[in-house]
Design an enzyme around this catalytic site. Sequence first.
Site, PDB file in Angstrom:
ATOM      1  N   ASP A 163       0.807  -1.216   0.000  1.00 56.68           N
ATOM      2  CA  ASP A 163       0.000   0.000   0.000  1.00 56.68           C
ATOM      3  C   ASP A 163       0.837   1.261   0.000  1.00 56.68           C
ATOM      4  O   ASP A 163       1.971   1.260   0.466  1.00 56.68           O
ATOM      5  CB  ASP A 163      -0.871   0.054   1.264  1.00 56.68           C
ATOM      6  CG  ASP A 163      -1.779  -1.143   1.385  1.00 56.68           C
ATOM      7  OD1 ASP A 163      -1.266  -2.230   1.657  1.00 56.68           O
ATOM      8  OD2 ASP A 163      -2.987  -0.983   1.185  1.00 56.68           O
ATOM      9  N   LYS A 164       0.222   2.330  -0.476  1.00 55.50           N
ATOM     10  CA  LYS A 164       0.867   3.631  -0.354  1.00 55.50           C
ATOM     11  C   LYS A 164       0.590   4.225   1.023  1.00 55.50           C
ATOM     12  O   LYS A 164       1.517   4.542   1.757  1.00 55.50           O
ATOM     13  CB  LYS A 164       0.368   4.595  -1.430  1.00 55.50           C
ATOM     14  CG  LYS A 164       0.906   6.014  -1.201  1.00 55.50           C
ATOM     15  CD  LYS A 164       0.606   6.962  -2.321  1.00 55.50           C
ATOM     16  CE  LYS A 164       1.223   8.328  -2.012  1.00 55.50           C
ATOM     17  NZ  LYS A 164       1.147   9.253  -3.133  1.00 55.50           N
TER      18      LYS A 164
END
Length: 644
Positions: free
Chosen positions: A277-278
Site C-alpha cells: 500500500d501507499k
Amino acid sequence: MAESEPVPVQVGEKRGCPEDEKEDAPSKKIKVEKDEKNGGPPPKVEKDQKNGGPPPKVKEEEPAGEASDGEEEGEGETFADMMKHGLTELDVGILKYVSDHKGFSGILKERYSDFVVHEISKQGEILHLDDLSVPPEAEEVPEAPPQPEDCDVFTEEQKKQLGELQLYKNKEDDVSIEVIDDTKEKRTQVHKAIKNHYPGLETKTEEKEGRKFIVAYHAAGKKALAAPRKHFWPKNRGSFCHFVLYKENKDTMEAINVLSKFLRLRPNMFSYMGTKDKRAITVQEIAVLKITAERLSHLNKCLMNLKLGNFCYKNHPLKLGELQGNHFTVVIRNISGTDEQVQQGMTSLRQTGFINYYGMQRFGTTAVPTQQVGRAILKNNWKEVVDLILKPRPGAEKEFLVRCREEWAKTQDPEAALRKLPNKRCVEGQLLRGLSMYGKKNIVAAFGMLPRNNRLMYIHSYQSVMWNTMVSRRIDAFGLKAVEGDLVLKGTTAHVLSAEEAESCPIHNVVMPLPGFDVIYPSHHVGKGYRELLTADGLDIDNMRHKVKDYSLAGAYRRILIRPSDVSWEVIQYDDPKISLVHSDFEKLENKPAPVFNKEGKYRALRMEFSLPPSTYATMAIREVLKLDTSIKKQTQLNTTWFN
C-alpha cells in the site's frame, strides 16, 4: 500483494544526493510529503491516473505554497462533497458478513502510520528493518585485463593510465592518446583496442593545435566514482543484493522509481515479491542486480520516507508471489464499540475469518469505475473504452485533468487534449499519445501504449466484481457450510463436491471461480448465475477468449473464506489525536520511545494484528470486525465528522 495490485507509476522525484555531493544541499533532495505525524491536515485522496485508472491512493496535503507536478488544486467543493460520486461496497458486490455480532464505527487509516505492513518471507519470517550496517566481506581484487596483440598500440605508460581510469584510481577525467601516424585505420585500431580491453570506457577523437588525439573517458563521468561497474563484481559474491525496504506513504513502484533514479538504473533491475500500500508504513524485501550494499546504504543519508537495511548478497532475484503473506498492525481510531463488542468481533475474526472479497482498492473511486472499462475491453468496444477513460465526469478531479477532458470532449483532438496535461505519463496522457501516434481508427494499438499491468487491471477489475457478486449470492443461498455442487481444489484442479463429500468438507476449502475459458463453475443454481450476469453484460461465458491475446481471460479460483493467523488485539486510550499509536521499525532504530497510552485518555482506539496470505485484503478483515463500509466515500464522511 498486501492491499493493492501492481501498478507501474512514474514519479517526478528529483535525482539528488550523488555520492560526491554534499548531502545537505536542499536543491538536490527529493520532495517530501508533509509528515502527518507532525500534525498535518486531514487526508485527501490523490487521484492517480483517474478515469477508472489505478486504485486510489490517499496522501497528505502539500504544505501551503507548494504544487505537485504542476497540478492546480480546484477550489469550491470540499473533498467529502466531491466523493459523493465515489463507489461504495454495494456497488462492487461486497454485501455479506460471516458473523452476527453487532458492529461499531471507527476511522481506518486516519493517519498513514495507523496501517503497518510487514512482509512474511517464503520461509515464514516476518521481515523487519533492524540493521542499517553494510555486511563485511573480503573484496576480490579484479584481475588485470588481458593484453592481446592490439594492445601493443599503447605504451606502458598509456596502459597504466587507461587501467587506472577504468578502475577509477586516477584523478583525471580522461586519458588522451596522440595518434602519431594519423590515418583512419590507425584511429579505428586505437578506438577498438580501448573499448575491447578497457570495458566501461568510451572514446572520441579530438583535434588540438593541429594534432589528433583519441580521448578515453568513463561513460558515466565523474559520478561513476561512486558507482563501480558490474565488470568488477567479485566472483565470491552473489549477483543480487537483497535488502529490506522500509517506506512511509509511498507505494512500491513509486519507491523503486525513486531508487532507480538515484542509482541510475532501469526499474526492472529491481525485483520484489509483492506490492504494498501507499497510505501505510510497509516493510518488504527487494533485490537488485549487481549494486553494492554500500551504495544502497549511502542513500539513507538523502532519502526521505524510505530506509534501506538488512543487506545480504544472494545468487537469485525475487519473484512475484513468492512471499508467504503479510503481517498487519492496524489502528482503528475513535471507535464507538464497547469492550464486549470488540471482543466479539475479534474473536469471530480469529475463529471464523472473513469473506475473501476483493477490496475497494481494486475498483478506483471515480464516477467511472475500472470494471466498466474492463467490460468494454472484453466486449471489444474500443470506442467506449476511450470514451470512458477520457470523457468528463463528476467527482474529485485534478484541475488539469478537467481541462484535458473538456478539450477532448470539445475537439476530439488528442494532441490538443495532451497539451493540457503537465504530466504525460498518466493513463489519460498515455492513451492520448497513442491516439496521436496511431489515430482514432486504431484504438487497440493506441491503448497498447499503456503499461501491460494497467491494461490488465481493467479486466481483472471486471472479474473481481463478478467474483464478489457471485460469492455474496453463494453466502446468501447456503451460508457457511459446504453444499453439493460447490467447488474445492485438488492440487490445481477444481472438483465438484457430491452431497456426501460436502458433509465433511470445511467451508474454508470451498472456492469460487473468476470467469474465464479455463475454469468450471459450481453445479448448483448459484453457479448458473455466472452465465446470467455475463449475458446481461453482453459477454459469452462459453467464449472468453479475446481477439487480442492479452485480454483473453483464463479465469482462476479463489477461496471464499479466509481465516487470519496470529490474531491479537487491544483497546488503547490516548489524549493527542495527532500522535502515532504504533512503534515503527525506524523509530526503534532511532531509539525513539514507544507511544505511551493514558488509561483515562479522551479517545479510544482498537489496535489489531493479524497475518494474511498473499492476494487477500486486510480492509476486508477489518470490515468484518467493524461491520462498516470501508470505501473511501464512507470513510471520508467519517473523517469529516471526526475532524469537525
